[in-house]
Motif scaffolding. Structure first.
Motif, PDB file in Angstrom:
ATOM      1  N   LEU A  68       0.826  -1.204   0.000  1.00 30.90           N
ATOM      2  CA  LEU A  68       0.000   0.000   0.000  1.00 30.90           C
ATOM      3  C   LEU A  68       0.861   1.255   0.000  1.00 30.90           C
ATOM      4  O   LEU A  68       0.532   2.249  -0.660  1.00 30.90           O
ATOM      5  N   GLN A  69       1.974   1.215   0.723  1.00 29.25           N
ATOM      6  CA  GLN A  69       2.873   2.366   0.724  1.00 29.25           C
ATOM      7  C   GLN A  69       3.429   2.651  -0.669  1.00 29.25           C
ATOM      8  O   GLN A  69       3.629   3.793  -1.048  1.00 29.25           O
ATOM      9  N   PHE A  70       3.677   1.570  -1.426  1.00 27.76           N
ATOM     10  CA  PHE A  70       4.275   1.724  -2.750  1.00 27.76           C
ATOM     11  C   PHE A  70       3.241   1.605  -3.866  1.00 27.76           C
ATOM     12  O   PHE A  70       3.590   1.324  -5.023  1.00 27.76           O
ATOM     13  N   ASN A  71       1.955   1.804  -3.489  1.00 27.44           N
ATOM     14  CA  ASN A  71       0.877   1.858  -4.478  1.00 27.44           C
ATOM     15  C   ASN A  71       0.768   0.595  -5.321  1.00 27.44           C
ATOM     16  O   ASN A  71       0.545   0.653  -6.542  1.00 27.44           O
ATOM     17  N   TYR A  72       0.946  -0.564  -4.699  1.00 30.72           N
ATOM     18  CA  TYR A  72       0.719  -1.843  -5.385  1.00 30.72           C
ATOM     19  C   TYR A  72      -0.201  -2.674  -4.492  1.00 30.72           C
ATOM     20  O   TYR A  72       0.236  -3.575  -3.787  1.00 30.72           O
ATOM     21  N   PRO A  73      -1.492  -2.344  -4.487  1.00 34.99           N
ATOM     22  CA  PRO A  73      -2.413  -2.934  -3.516  1.00 34.99           C
ATOM     23  C   PRO A  73      -2.720  -4.406  -3.773  1.00 34.99           C
ATOM     24  O   PRO A  73      -2.860  -4.830  -4.924  1.00 34.99           O
ATOM     25  N   PHE A  74      -2.795  -5.170  -2.704  1.00 34.50           N
ATOM     26  CA  PHE A  74      -3.378  -6.509  -2.777  1.00 34.50           C
ATOM     27  C   PHE A  74      -4.066  -6.783  -1.454  1.00 34.50           C
ATOM     28  O   PHE A  74      -3.926  -6.020  -0.492  1.00 34.50           O
ATOM     29  N   LEU A  75      -4.833  -7.834  -1.403  1.00 37.08           N
ATOM     30  CA  LEU A  75      -5.693  -8.095  -0.256  1.00 37.08           C
ATOM     31  C   LEU A  75      -4.990  -8.950   0.788  1.00 37.08           C
ATOM     32  O   LEU A  75      -4.283  -9.898   0.430  1.00 37.08           O
ATOM     33  N   PRO A  76      -5.183  -8.668   2.067  1.00 37.76           N
ATOM     34  CA  PRO A  76      -4.601  -9.507   3.113  1.00 37.76           C
ATOM     35  C   PRO A  76      -5.375 -10.813   3.239  1.00 37.76           C
ATOM     36  O   PRO A  76      -6.584 -10.854   3.020  1.00 37.76           O
ATOM     37  N   THR A  77      -4.676 -11.885   3.545  1.00 40.33           N
ATOM     38  CA  THR A  77      -5.353 -13.158   3.779  1.00 40.33           C
ATOM     39  C   THR A  77      -6.006 -13.118   5.156  1.00 40.33           C
ATOM     40  O   THR A  77      -5.486 -12.507   6.082  1.00 40.33           O
ATOM     41  N   GLY A  78      -7.120 -13.738   5.290  1.00 35.62           N
ATOM     42  CA  GLY A  78      -7.842 -13.728   6.554  1.00 35.62           C
ATOM     43  C   GLY A  78      -9.122 -14.522   6.425  1.00 35.62           C
ATOM     44  O   GLY A  78      -9.444 -15.063   5.357  1.00 35.62           O
ATOM     45  N   PRO A  79      -9.905 -14.587   7.488  1.00 35.44           N
ATOM     46  CA  PRO A  79     -11.120 -15.405   7.469  1.00 35.44           C
ATOM     47  C   PRO A  79     -12.220 -14.850   6.569  1.00 35.44           C
ATOM     48  O   PRO A  79     -13.012 -15.608   6.023  1.00 35.44           O
ATOM     49  N   LYS A  92      -1.738 -12.968  -3.674  1.00 37.74           N
ATOM     50  CA  LYS A  92      -0.322 -13.339  -3.735  1.00 37.74           C
ATOM     51  C   LYS A  92       0.277 -12.915  -5.074  1.00 37.74           C
ATOM     52  O   LYS A  92       0.703 -13.753  -5.879  1.00 37.74           O
ATOM     53  N   PRO A  93       0.341 -11.598  -5.322  1.00 40.64           N
ATOM     54  CA  PRO A  93       0.848 -11.138  -6.619  1.00 40.64           C
ATOM     55  C   PRO A  93       2.328 -11.414  -6.835  1.00 40.64           C
ATOM     56  O   PRO A  93       2.803 -11.345  -7.967  1.00 40.64           O
ATOM     57  N   GLY A  98       1.425 -15.543  -9.408  1.00 40.33           N
ATOM     58  CA  GLY A  98       1.319 -14.088  -9.504  1.00 40.33           C
ATOM     59  C   GLY A  98       2.376 -13.507 -10.420  1.00 40.33           C
ATOM     60  O   GLY A  98       2.106 -12.584 -11.200  1.00 40.33           O
ATOM     61  N   ASP A  99       3.591 -14.049 -10.359  1.00 39.62           N
ATOM     62  CA  ASP A  99       4.667 -13.594 -11.245  1.00 39.62           C
ATOM     63  C   ASP A  99       4.304 -13.842 -12.711  1.00 39.62           C
ATOM     64  O   ASP A  99       4.585 -13.014 -13.590  1.00 39.62           O
TER      65      ASP A  99
END
Length: 304
Positions: A68-79, A92-93, A98-99
């Protein structure tokens, strides 16, 4: 959200500390953040290192905050996952798959989206159901949005739609509703946690999908979409089910063809490529999924 507002939001995120980002995301409680700050100060560690040291953060949490700091957003894993885990790029980009998605996105940017006479739409096509077409379309859309491209994913498979399931959207209004003139832009949903990504689901399944896609309304919808978004990714129906995919790809201008190893029939795949060419929609590349090697599971091959 306007481009100016989005840019301001990104700048504000970049200015915030990792601790503030994680607290706002609900990953770290304010009490634990205070504990981390005390350990950070007493032991001379970085915030993330201190959080991992006392067991309130994981390495994945730190990577998420940095993204998020480097403007490459992805979602956190969680329930409570807001998007299906099948959309690997959203969670998991930087993993193996993801690669591969990011490498494919880069190739498409060079060969189509940023090429002379730039276009903004691309159809994802395959011969049959189960070839991985919808999975690839969803992951590509996320990947484009992650690099700051305003991206619209359109589920044009009015026969067997999947994008509303992958992005956990209510099966309400969608493309079929727009084509029938029942709703307007309310059919588009923006995906939380992936700024710039919007999804137009298929909507209610109509009895006449091919006829509905052949209406003049489709031209207007796609023209407006391409004028509004930097990248429009279109998930099309299986080629063997009818001419739906040809209609969508003709409007988009080009296709990315998907085949599954040991599943896709070569003759039908060749017929699809020929049919796309006949309607003036070149295939700019092919992706083979489930490649039987230990090095990669997908690849892009340029088509002349």
């Amino acid at each position: 959200m306007s481009a100016a507002t989005m840019n301001y939001s990104k700048a504000r995120t970049a200015e915030r500390s990792i601790g503030a980002i994680l607290v706002d995301a609900g990953i770290l409680s304010p009490q634990d953040a205070e504990r981390v700050l005390q350990v950070q100060k007493s032991e001379g560690l970085r915030f993330g290192e201190a959080g991992v040291r006392i067991g309130v953060l994981t390495e994945a949490d730190i990577v998420y905050a940095l993204s998020l700091q480097f403007n490459y957003p992805f979602l956190p894993t969680g329930p409570n996952k807001p998007v299906s885990e099948e959309v690997v790029a959203a969670y998991k980009p930087f993993g193996v798959e993801g690669d591969q998605i990011r490498a494919l996105r880069s190739q498409l940017q060079l060969r189509w989206f940023n090429a002379p006479g730039k276009r903004t739409a691309l159809s994802i096509v395959s011969t049959s159901r189960g070839d991985g077409r919808s999975h690839l379309a969803a992951n590509l859309a996320v990947s484009f949005a992650q690099v700051g491209e305003r991206t619209l994913l359109i589920d044009a498979d009015l026969r067997n739609p999947r994008q509303h399931q992958l992005f956990q959207l209510e099966s309400g209004a969608g493309l079929s509703s727009l084509l029938a003139g029942r709703v307007h832009d309310r059919a588009i949903s923006f995906i939380p946690g992936i700024p710039g990504l919007a999804v137009l689901p298929a909507g209610p399944t109509p009895p006449n999908p091919a006829e509905l896609l052949g209406t003049t309304s489709l031209d207007r919808i796609l023209e407006q979409s391409m004028a509004t978004f930097d990248a429009v990714i279109i998930d099309t129906p299986a080629f063997e089910l009818g001419d739906d995919s040809l209609l969508m790809t003709r409007f988009a201008g080009a296709a990315l063809a998907v085949a599954r190893s040991h599943r896709t029939r070569a003759k039908l795949f060749s017929n699809m490529i020929g049919a796309l060419s006949d309607v003036g929609a070149p295939t700019i590349g092919t992706v083979l999924v489930d490649v039987p090697t230990t090095k990669a599971k997908s690849r892009l091959r340029h088509s002349a």
